[in-house]
Structures are given as structure tokens and as C-alpha cells.
Write an enzyme that holds these catalytic residues in place. Structure first.
Site, PDB file in Angstrom:
ATOM      1  CG  ASP A   1      -8.802   7.671  -4.784  1.00 35.74           C
ATOM      2  OD1 ASP A   1      -9.352   7.613  -3.664  1.00 35.74           O
ATOM      3  OD2 ASP A   1      -8.681   6.697  -5.547  1.00 35.74           O
TER       4      ASP A   1
ATOM      5  CB  CYS B   1     -12.587   3.530   1.414  1.00 34.49           C
ATOM      6  SG  CYS B   1     -12.710   2.870  -0.278  1.00 34.49           S
TER       7      CYS B   1
HETATM    8  P1  RI2 Z   1      -4.503   3.057  -1.788  1.00 33.14           P
HETATM    9  C1  RI2 Z   1      -9.440   3.961  -3.252  1.00 33.14           C
HETATM   10  O1  RI2 Z   1     -10.264   4.279  -4.333  1.00 33.14           O
HETATM   11  C2  RI2 Z   1      -9.980   4.517  -1.950  1.00 33.14           C
HETATM   12  O2  RI2 Z   1     -10.579   5.774  -2.119  1.00 33.14           O
HETATM   13  C3  RI2 Z   1      -8.709   4.577  -1.141  1.00 33.14           C
HETATM   14  O3  RI2 Z   1      -8.812   5.383   0.009  1.00 33.14           O
HETATM   15  C4  RI2 Z   1      -7.774   5.157  -2.178  1.00 33.14           C
HETATM   16  O4  RI2 Z   1      -8.123   4.509  -3.411  1.00 33.14           O
HETATM   17  C5  RI2 Z   1      -6.313   4.958  -1.912  1.00 33.14           C
HETATM   18  O5  RI2 Z   1      -6.012   3.583  -1.843  1.00 33.14           O
HETATM   19  P2  RI2 Z   1     -10.803   3.128  -5.387  1.00 33.14           P
HETATM   20  O6  RI2 Z   1      -9.694   2.864  -6.318  1.00 33.14           O
HETATM   21  O7  RI2 Z   1      -3.792   3.580  -2.997  1.00 33.14           O
HETATM   22  O8  RI2 Z   1     -11.140   1.904  -4.570  1.00 33.14           O
HETATM   23  O9  RI2 Z   1      -3.906   3.547  -0.502  1.00 33.14           O
HETATM   24  O10 RI2 Z   1     -11.976   3.729  -6.077  1.00 33.14           O
HETATM   25  O11 RI2 Z   1      -4.657   1.545  -1.830  1.00 33.14           O
END
Ligand code: RI2
Length: 321
Positions: free
Chosen positions: A186, A117
Site C-alpha cells: 500500500d 491478502c
Molecule cells: P494492489 C491492499 O489493501 C492489500 O494490502 C494489498 O496487498 C495492497 O492493497 C496492494 O494491492 P486494501 O486496499 O494495489 O485491500 O497490488 O486495504 O492490488
């Protein structure tokens, strides 16, 4: 999904609260506080899984609540809300940089790192290690159905890192060559389980099988205090059209297409959690949570100091309701 990443989501929500205060018209501080509570509730509903979102909003609401309880003027309340919002955003950005520096120490020349991701915390760890002169390879899983792995691969390549992009289903093929898997979060539960983008848990199982180190990089405002009370983190279910085209779905009406956005990696598959407060085994999360959040039955002891502190993680955040 226009704002991606749990940390960015939290900062975007706090920025929205700040704009709400600055741009709306209120006659009294009570009216502003009531409006802010409503705006906070709507924002919390936007993404149910990223705990950073309610934690950030509660931080601002608790600062506003203290002002409203004291009966301060409308202008003073607006100023204290602005201060709380700025304090959260500054602390969040600083936390990511600190995680970058702490996490970079875990990377050595010649490593192969896999990530899944798009996590700002993880990309900061990797770009910091690279800027320190370490040379290593990164494998990024594309992260179906929204392909956020492409964003990660692109960011890393633009920063000069050596990157390969693979389908999620190829993770096991490459895991034997991987020294460390590093993912974001998350939400983190009190038992050290990590909620992250769908597919993370299977990466952890494969890493476990191949004895590959599995690290999580996450700011402490992703800790979910209500999990200390046994509450579960809600997993967001997203629409089927992120998985299949409409035309396909219409011609296959009997097929139920499921699209959970996140999964849960149990603590036994996680070696370390890298936070801005230091590195912890997942079993240490409950202690960190107790230190940063008031006990669920007890009122915050130094809540009045919280909004004034520049280091958010030292503040006692009101627990996530
Ligand atoms: P940072 C994202 O979720 C991903 O799951 C990623 O690993 C997590 O948030 C943490 O991201 P989404 O918001 O806070 O894209 O480290 O659904 O950037």
C-alpha cells in the site's frame, strides 16, 4: 472497502475526479480548479494508508494547476484534466502488466509460493507465470479480519492455478515448504520498509526465520515521497465490528477490540521489490524515489511535461502533501 487494492483505489479516485469535472457545472476555469482541489482533499481522506491515492490525485491536480496558472479556458482545462486522468489510469494498468512479466521470471517450475491478502500486482505475477506454462503451487493466507485471501484464492483457481487457502495462524507450519513469499504494498517508505495488509510483517519474520525469499510487487506510485522528509505513513485503524460480531462486543464491553488495517515490514526482511521499473533491493528505493519525485525542497523541474507523458513513472510527480 468497496474498492480494494491500492492500485484500484488510485484508479477509482482518478475516475471520480474525471466524473467530477465532466458532470459538475462551473462558470470559469478558476472555479473548476478550486472545486477540484476540494474534491481531491476529500478523496485523499478516504483511505489514509494507501499512498497510491494521494500520488494519483496529486498527479491530476498538478496537471490542472499548470492549466489554471496559465489561465486557459474552461473547456481546455476540462480537456487537460481528462487527459491527465486517462494517462494515470493507462500507466497504472500498464505498470501492473509489466510487474506481472518481470515478476513471473522469478518463478520456476515446482515452486511453492505463499501470498497474503489480495494484491492485483501479485495475482498478475502469478497468472502471468502460469500462462507462460510454469507449474507451481500457491498457498494463500485467508487474511483476517476481512478475508481478502479468499478473493485471491478464488481468482487464482479460476485461472487454473493450484491453490490452497490456510488460516493466517498456520503460516509458520507451511512456510518451510514455501520457496517464495510474494506480497503487494500500500506504501513504500524511502528506507525500503513496506506498508501492507495487517499480518504481512509477521509473514516476513517467519520467512526470514526459514530463509524463504520475501518479495514485494508494487507499482512505483506506491512510493511515499514524504518519508524522505522523515514523515511516517499513517496506519488506518478500522472498526471493531470487522473483528467481532456486535452481539459479542455488547456482552464483553470491557474488552477493547483493536483493528489496525496495515503493518510495516522492515527492509531487512525483504529480499526484492518488483516494480514496473525493474527489480530493486529495498535499499534502492530511496534512489528510485529521488529519480521519480522532485527533491522535497525543490520545485518539479519538468512538471509541465508530466501530464503529457504516456509513461507516468517517468513524470516528476508533485510530492505527496
Ligand atoms: P494492489 C491492499 O489493501 C492489500 O494490502 C494489498 O496487498 C495492497 O492493497 C496492494 O494491492 P486494501 O486496499 O494495489 O485491500 O497490488 O486495504 O492490488
Amino acid at each position: 472497502m468497496e474498492v480494494r487494492g491500492a492500485g484500484r483505489i488510485a484508479r477509482a479516485a482518478v475516475t471520480a475526479l474525471k466524473r467530477y469535472c465532466d458532470e459538475s457545472e462551473f462558470a470559469t476555469s478558476e472555479e473548476l480548479y478550486r472545486g477540484l482541489l476540494g474534491a481531491g482533499a476529500r478523496l485523499k481522506d478516504a483511505r489514509p494508508t494507501a499512498v497510491s491515492l494521494p500520488n494519483a490525485i496529486n498527479y491530476v491536480l498538478s496537471a490542472a494547476g499548470r492549466g489554471a496558472e496559465k489561465g486557459i479556458s474552461l473547456d481546455s482545462l476540462v480537456a487537460s484534466i481528462d487527459e491527465a486522468c486517462n494517462s494515470f489510469i493507462d500507466s497504472s494498468l500498464r505498470a501492473v502488466q509489466t510487474i506481472g512479466m518481470i515478476g513471473a521470471k522469478r518463478i520456476v517450475d515446482g515452486d511453492t509460493i505463499m501470498t497474503h491478502c489480495n494484491s492485483e500486482a501479485v495475482t498478475t505475477v502469478l497468472t502471468t507465470a502460469h500462462s507462460e506454462g510454469k507449474r507451481f503451487n500457491v498457498i494463500v493466507t485467508e487474511t483476517r479480519p476481512k478475508y481478502q485471501g479468499r478473493i485471491t484464492a478464488s481468482v487464482l483457481a479460476k485461472n487454473g492455478l493450484t491453490v490452497s487457502l490456510i488460516p493466517d495462524s498456520a503460516a509458520r507450519v507451511y512456510m518451510r515448504k514455501v520457496d517464495k513469499e510474494i506480497v503487494g504494498a500500500d506504501a513504500i517508505a524511502s528506507n525500503g520498509a513496506v506498508v501492507n495488509k495487517i499480518g504481512t510483517a509477521q509473514m516476513a519474520v517467519i520467512a526470514h526465520e526459514t530463509r524463504t525469499k520475501f518479495y514485494v510487487a508494487a507499482e512505483t506510485y506506491k512510493l511515499s515521497p514524504t518519508t524522505m522528509l522523515g514523515e511516517l505513513v499513517e496506519i488506518e485503524d478500522r472498526g471493531s465490528l470487522e473483528v467481532v460480531p456486535r452481539k459479542w462486543q455488547e456482552s464483553n464491553k470491557k474488552v477493547k477490540v483493536l483493528n489496525p488495517a496495515f503493518d510495516i515490514t522492515p527492509p531487512e526482511f525483504i529480499d526484492l521489490i518488483i516494480t514496473e521499473q525493474g527489480i530493486f533491493p529495498p535499499q534502492g528505493m530511496v534512489l528510485l524515489m529521488r529519480e521519480l519525485y522532485p527533491a522535497p525542497t525543490q520545485k518539479p523541474t519538468d512538471a509541465s511535461a508530466g501530464a503529457k507523458r504516456s509513461d507516468l513513472t517517468k513524470a516528476r510527480l508533485r510530492r505527496n502533501r
